[in-house]
Design a protein around this motif. Structure first.
Motif, PDB file in Angstrom:
ATOM      1  N   LEU A   1       0.836  -1.206   0.000  1.00 21.86           N
ATOM      2  CA  LEU A   1       0.000   0.000   0.000  1.00 21.86           C
ATOM      3  C   LEU A   1       0.870   1.256   0.000  1.00 21.86           C
ATOM      4  O   LEU A   1       0.574   2.232  -0.688  1.00 21.86           O
ATOM      5  CB  LEU A   1      -0.920   0.002   1.223  1.00 21.86           C
ATOM      6  CG  LEU A   1      -2.107  -0.959   1.192  1.00 21.86           C
ATOM      7  CD1 LEU A   1      -2.737  -1.054   2.576  1.00 21.86           C
ATOM      8  CD2 LEU A   1      -3.151  -0.508   0.177  1.00 21.86           C
ATOM      9  N   SER A   2       1.947   1.226   0.776  1.00 25.67           N
ATOM     10  CA  SER A   2       2.841   2.383   0.862  1.00 25.67           C
ATOM     11  C   SER A   2       3.605   2.607  -0.437  1.00 25.67           C
ATOM     12  O   SER A   2       4.055   3.725  -0.715  1.00 25.67           O
ATOM     13  CB  SER A   2       3.838   2.194   2.017  1.00 25.67           C
ATOM     14  OG  SER A   2       3.152   2.095   3.249  1.00 25.67           O
ATOM     15  N   SER A   3       3.753   1.548  -1.212  1.00 23.59           N
ATOM     16  CA  SER A   3       4.447   1.671  -2.501  1.00 23.59           C
ATOM     17  C   SER A   3       3.588   2.363  -3.545  1.00 23.59           C
ATOM     18  O   SER A   3       4.082   2.752  -4.606  1.00 23.59           O
ATOM     19  CB  SER A   3       4.851   0.278  -3.002  1.00 23.59           C
ATOM     20  OG  SER A   3       5.717  -0.351  -2.090  1.00 23.59           O
ATOM     21  N   GLY A   4       2.297   2.507  -3.251  1.00 25.67           N
ATOM     22  CA  GLY A   4       1.387   3.161  -4.182  1.00 25.67           C
ATOM     23  C   GLY A   4       0.506   2.162  -4.901  1.00 25.67           C
ATOM     24  O   GLY A   4       0.942   1.067  -5.259  1.00 25.67           O
ATOM     25  N   ILE A   5      -0.748   2.539  -5.103  1.00 23.23           N
ATOM     26  CA  ILE A   5      -1.702   1.670  -5.795  1.00 23.23           C
ATOM     27  C   ILE A   5      -2.280   2.399  -7.002  1.00 23.23           C
ATOM     28  O   ILE A   5      -2.403   3.619  -7.011  1.00 23.23           O
ATOM     29  CB  ILE A   5      -2.845   1.233  -4.859  1.00 23.23           C
ATOM     30  CG1 ILE A   5      -3.609   2.466  -4.335  1.00 23.23           C
ATOM     31  CG2 ILE A   5      -2.320   0.419  -3.683  1.00 23.23           C
ATOM     32  CD1 ILE A   5      -4.898   2.130  -3.633  1.00 23.23           C
ATOM     33  N   ILE A   6      -2.637   1.672  -8.018  1.00 25.28           N
ATOM     34  CA  ILE A   6      -3.307   2.187  -9.218  1.00 25.28           C
ATOM     35  C   ILE A   6      -2.469   3.277  -9.897  1.00 25.28           C
ATOM     36  O   ILE A   6      -2.422   4.425  -9.445  1.00 25.28           O
ATOM     37  CB  ILE A   6      -4.724   2.723  -8.919  1.00 25.28           C
ATOM     38  CG1 ILE A   6      -5.533   1.673  -8.153  1.00 25.28           C
ATOM     39  CG2 ILE A   6      -5.422   3.102 -10.214  1.00 25.28           C
ATOM     40  CD1 ILE A   6      -6.898   2.170  -7.701  1.00 25.28           C
ATOM     41  N   GLU A   7      -1.836   2.915 -10.969  1.00 25.02           N
ATOM     42  CA  GLU A   7      -1.008   3.875 -11.691  1.00 25.02           C
ATOM     43  C   GLU A   7      -1.868   4.960 -12.314  1.00 25.02           C
ATOM     44  O   GLU A   7      -2.894   4.684 -12.942  1.00 25.02           O
ATOM     45  CB  GLU A   7      -0.194   3.160 -12.770  1.00 25.02           C
ATOM     46  CG  GLU A   7       0.846   4.060 -13.414  1.00 25.02           C
ATOM     47  CD  GLU A   7       1.834   3.285 -14.262  1.00 25.02           C
ATOM     48  OE1 GLU A   7       2.641   3.927 -14.942  1.00 25.02           O
ATOM     49  OE2 GLU A   7       1.789   2.032 -14.223  1.00 25.02           O
ATOM     50  N   HIS A   8      -1.465   6.203 -12.122  1.00 25.19           N
ATOM     51  CA  HIS A   8      -2.227   7.351 -12.598  1.00 25.19           C
ATOM     52  C   HIS A   8      -2.011   7.559 -14.101  1.00 25.19           C
ATOM     53  O   HIS A   8      -0.964   7.228 -14.650  1.00 25.19           O
ATOM     54  CB  HIS A   8      -1.795   8.606 -11.825  1.00 25.19           C
ATOM     55  CG  HIS A   8      -2.754   9.745 -11.950  1.00 25.19           C
ATOM     56  ND1 HIS A   8      -2.667  10.685 -12.940  1.00 25.19           N
ATOM     57  CD2 HIS A   8      -3.835  10.086 -11.196  1.00 25.19           C
ATOM     58  CE1 HIS A   8      -3.639  11.578 -12.795  1.00 25.19           C
ATOM     59  NE2 HIS A   8      -4.361  11.244 -11.737  1.00 25.19           N
ATOM     60  N   LYS A   9      -3.018   8.123 -14.746  1.00 20.75           N
ATOM     61  CA  LYS A   9      -2.947   8.343 -16.193  1.00 20.75           C
ATOM     62  C   LYS A   9      -1.855   9.337 -16.587  1.00 20.75           C
ATOM     63  O   LYS A   9      -1.436   9.393 -17.740  1.00 20.75           O
ATOM     64  CB  LYS A   9      -4.293   8.821 -16.722  1.00 20.75           C
ATOM     65  CG  LYS A   9      -4.765  10.153 -16.142  1.00 20.75           C
ATOM     66  CD  LYS A   9      -6.139  10.536 -16.688  1.00 20.75           C
ATOM     67  CE  LYS A   9      -6.630  11.858 -16.119  1.00 20.75           C
ATOM     68  NZ  LYS A   9      -7.966  12.217 -16.634  1.00 20.75           N
ATOM     69  N   SER A  10      -1.411  10.111 -15.603  1.00 20.64           N
ATOM     70  CA  SER A  10      -0.363  11.090 -15.905  1.00 20.64           C
ATOM     71  C   SER A  10       1.039  10.474 -15.892  1.00 20.64           C
ATOM     72  O   SER A  10       2.020  11.169 -16.122  1.00 20.64           O
ATOM     73  CB  SER A  10      -0.415  12.246 -14.897  1.00 20.64           C
ATOM     74  OG  SER A  10      -0.173  11.786 -13.584  1.00 20.64           O
ATOM     75  N   SER A  11       1.132   9.176 -15.597  1.00 26.74           N
ATOM     76  CA  SER A  11       2.436   8.499 -15.601  1.00 26.74           C
ATOM     77  C   SER A  11       3.068   8.553 -16.991  1.00 26.74           C
ATOM     78  O   SER A  11       2.373   8.553 -18.011  1.00 26.74           O
ATOM     79  CB  SER A  11       2.281   7.037 -15.180  1.00 26.74           C
ATOM     80  OG  SER A  11       2.070   6.926 -13.803  1.00 26.74           O
TER      81      SER A  11
END
Length: 294
Positions: free
Chosen positions: A59-69
């Motif tokens: 969870l701390s690593s981040g979830i769901i890659e954002h479209k702005s990636s």
């Protein structure tokens, strides 16, 4: 390994190292020890802690890659609520393990606390709102739980620590007639008992303001308090800096150091395994424990 540099520049990487290295190694060593059935619950609590820790890491690593990636910069969502709720569960799992299986000064006291914990669980289970007439398949479960509870009422009376307590002190935490079994308590050298609330147990075990405040803050998110939603409104769809996320990761690292030392305190195989860890890990874990517990 430069631990201090990694701890402050990339704590998530350090967290992964300490989970997959020292924690896993001392726990595997502990599981080689033959223990009574009731002591196996110490292993189950460690399992629970490790599973929560893994979830906290991801969870701390981040979830769901954002479209702005972009190919060069990866942008992921940060689940403010779940990260904090998971940290609270990690703390509660650790303090339960410590309070029941590490803090007691004798095996009899350890067993007594375990019995209180189990009786409390069985009493809580009785409070579930279940219509057994419409769910006849659950009737055998109800009867089994009832029998097990009665057996525990008798079993706890055979415990030496139970019998060493004055009646006036015992009733503060245990009274089967009133369906009271309080496993969270403090006891002094004169065997004077004081029941504890969960936050008081956090303060007793984890001690530092950082842990105490982190627990209170995490509870705000678990219970959807106003402050939680207000914080969500202020951070939603905005970049969250490492200055916000890294301190909680470091606390998770310190919590892991606490449970590693506790495992080694109660198990010789784990203690022996600890001495084979790289010196920098031994020094770090020992140092963190001295700092927090003193």
């Amino acid at each position: 390994m430069d631990i201090q540099k990694l701890l402050y520049q990339n704590p998530l990487t350090f967290y992964e190292y300490i989970l997959l290295g020292p924690l896993a190694q001392v726990y595997v060593a502990k599981k080689k020890t033959n223990v009574p059935n009731w002591m196996n619950y110490s292993n189950l609590l460690i399992d629970k802690f490790a599973i929560h820790s893994s979830s906290f890491f991801h969870l701390s690593s981040g979830i769901i890659e954002h479209k702005s990636s972009t190919p060069d910069i990866k942008v992921t969502g940060y689940d403010l609520f779940s990260v904090n709720s998971m940290f609270r569960v990690m703390m509660e799992t650790y303090i339960t393990f410590n309070h029941i299986f590490v803090e007691p000064k004798s095996e009899d006291e350890k067993q007594f606390r375990f019995y209180l914990w189990k009786i409390d669980g069985l009493l809580e289970k009785k409070k579930f709102k279940i219509d057994y007439e419409n769910l006849p398949k659950l009737k055998p479960v109800q009867e089994k739980d009832k029998q097990e509870l009665q057996e525990m009422f008798e079993l706890i009376k055979t415990n030496s620590f139970y019998n060493s307590l004055e009646t006036t002190e015992l009733v503060k935490i245990y009274d089967p007639e009133k369906r009271k079994s309080l496993w969270k308590f403090s006891i002094n050298e004169n065997y004077k008992v004081r029941p504890l609330k969960i936050i008081e147990l956090v303060e007793q075990v984890c001690k530092t303001d950082a842990f105490i405040n982190a627990y209170k803050y995490a509870s705000v998110h678990t219970h959807s308090n106003y402050i939680s939603i207000e914080h969500f409104e202020k951070t939603r769809s905005k970049p969250i800096s490492e200055e916000y996320t890294d301190p909680l990761t470091r606390l998770a690292i310190y919590l892991t150091a606490l449970i590693i030392e506790d495992i080694c305190k109660i198990d010789e195989n784990a203690g022996s395994q600890f001495t084979s860890l790289p010196a920098f890990f031994q020094d770090f874990i020992t140092g963190i424990n001295k700092s927090i517990r003193s």
